[in-house]
Design a protein around this motif. Structure first.
Motif, PDB file in Angstrom:
ATOM      1  N   ILE A  10       0.840  -1.202   0.000  1.00 41.55           N
ATOM      2  CA  ILE A  10       0.000   0.000   0.000  1.00 41.55           C
ATOM      3  C   ILE A  10       0.873   1.249   0.000  1.00 41.55           C
ATOM      4  CG2 ILE A  10      -1.695   1.335   1.319  1.00 41.55           C
ATOM      5  CD1 ILE A  10      -2.748  -1.377   2.400  1.00 41.55           C
ATOM      6  N   MET A  14       1.475   4.908  -2.694  1.00 38.43           N
ATOM      7  CA  MET A  14       1.077   6.236  -2.229  1.00 38.43           C
ATOM      8  C   MET A  14       1.934   7.334  -2.833  1.00 38.43           C
ATOM      9  SD  MET A  14       0.264   5.527   1.825  1.00 38.43           S
ATOM     10  CE  MET A  14      -0.296   7.222   2.107  1.00 38.43           C
ATOM     11  N   ASP A  22      -7.385   6.903   6.487  1.00 32.35           N
ATOM     12  CA  ASP A  22      -7.240   5.453   6.426  1.00 32.35           C
ATOM     13  C   ASP A  22      -8.479   4.837   7.067  1.00 32.35           C
ATOM     14  OD1 ASP A  22      -6.203   2.878   6.146  1.00 32.35           O
ATOM     15  OD2 ASP A  22      -5.123   2.976   8.045  1.00 32.35           O
ATOM     16  N   ILE A  89      -7.454   5.689   1.769  1.00 33.31           N
ATOM     17  CA  ILE A  89      -6.945   4.326   1.833  1.00 33.31           C
ATOM     18  C   ILE A  89      -8.018   3.451   2.488  1.00 33.31           C
ATOM     19  CG2 ILE A  89      -5.047   2.816   2.554  1.00 33.31           C
ATOM     20  CD1 ILE A  89      -4.051   5.212   0.951  1.00 33.31           C
ATOM     21  N   LYS A 154      -5.156   1.378  -7.385  1.00 35.82           N
ATOM     22  CA  LYS A 154      -4.942   2.809  -7.198  1.00 35.82           C
ATOM     23  C   LYS A 154      -5.769   3.504  -8.279  1.00 35.82           C
ATOM     24  CE  LYS A 154      -1.411   6.414  -6.846  1.00 35.82           C
ATOM     25  NZ  LYS A 154       0.046   6.694  -6.924  1.00 35.82           N
TER      26      LYS A 154
END
Length: 234
Positions: A10, A14, A22, A89, A154
């Motif tokens: 993850i 980013m 999150d 996220i 993403k």
């Protein structure tokens, strides 16, 4: 703080930004790592359950980040307002639940610079939703952690993004990962073949619905076998 392979994957997707939320933060590891390493300046650690949120709060205090990471209790995106953060996220939930969270607060979702999603189950459900509903795929990835595959998306919401025609197996196996020849894609296809063979073998009823389901599973298996053969030749 050492992150698991799943969480590192993850972080690797980013981009630097001002702030993130999150959702389903659990122990708060992603916000803590992101702030400590300058990926974002501030973060919101959100969870619907008190237990994980208390663990996150403790970890945040231990890392001396309570003035930069804020814990909030609530479901989905109810803990943030429109434009409060730049990125989203969501990890560790089923693909169906992630889809529902996005739909429930779609006006917030439309404004994020990027969204990273890592479903724990049913990634094909989430992929079909994303592909069909104006989400531009920035990147996709896959990792294996403690013997389990995890897919990552993403994306960014783009109004009227081009919806290319897809086959059913494009939701099972990412065409993006095939195109970039991801090192785990062949292993993942083989895992999927075994998974659907088990499902087919469990369909024992001799009803019209059962036969239709079995035929549907067989079609997926045929396509997966074709993909496997093509990748072995390439």
């Amino acid at each position: 703080m050492e992150l698991s392979i799943r969480l590192k994957s993850i972080i690797n997707l980013m981009d630097s930004c001002s702030s993130i939320v999150d959702v389903g933060t659990d122990h708060g590891y992603i916000p803590i790592y992101a702030v400590k390493n300058g990926i974002c300046k501030t973060a919101i650690a959100s969870d619907i359950n008190s237990g994980p949120l208390k663990k996150a709060e403790k970890n945040i205090v231990n890392e001396e980040l309570k003035d930069k990471i804020y814990c909030r209790k609530g479901g989905g995106l109810s803990t943030v307002s429109v434009d409060e953060v730049e990125a989203l996220i969501i990890a560790g939930m089923g693909g169906n639940l992630i889809r529902d969270i996005l739909l429930e607060d779609i006006e917030k979702v439309k404004r994020y610079e990027y969204i990273i999603l890592q479903p724990a189950q049913n990634p094909e459900v989430l992929r079909e939703f994303l592909y069909k509903n104006s989400f531009e795929v920035i990147d996709e990835d896959i990792c294996i952690d403690e013997g389990k595959f995890y897919e990552l998306f993403k994306v960014k919401y783009i109004e009227d993004v081009k919806d290319e025609s897809k086959e059913d197996t494009d939701y099972e196996i990412s065409p993006y990962l095939i195109k970039k020849k991801h090192p785990l894609i062949l292993d993942y296809i083989e895992y999927k073949i075994l998974y659907y063979e088990k499902i087919k073998n469990y369909i024992l009823e001799d009803t019209e619905a059962a036969r239709e389901r079995k035929n549907s599973v067989q079609c997926i298996l045929n396509r997966l076998e074709e993909l496997r053969k093509c990748l072995l030749k390439s």
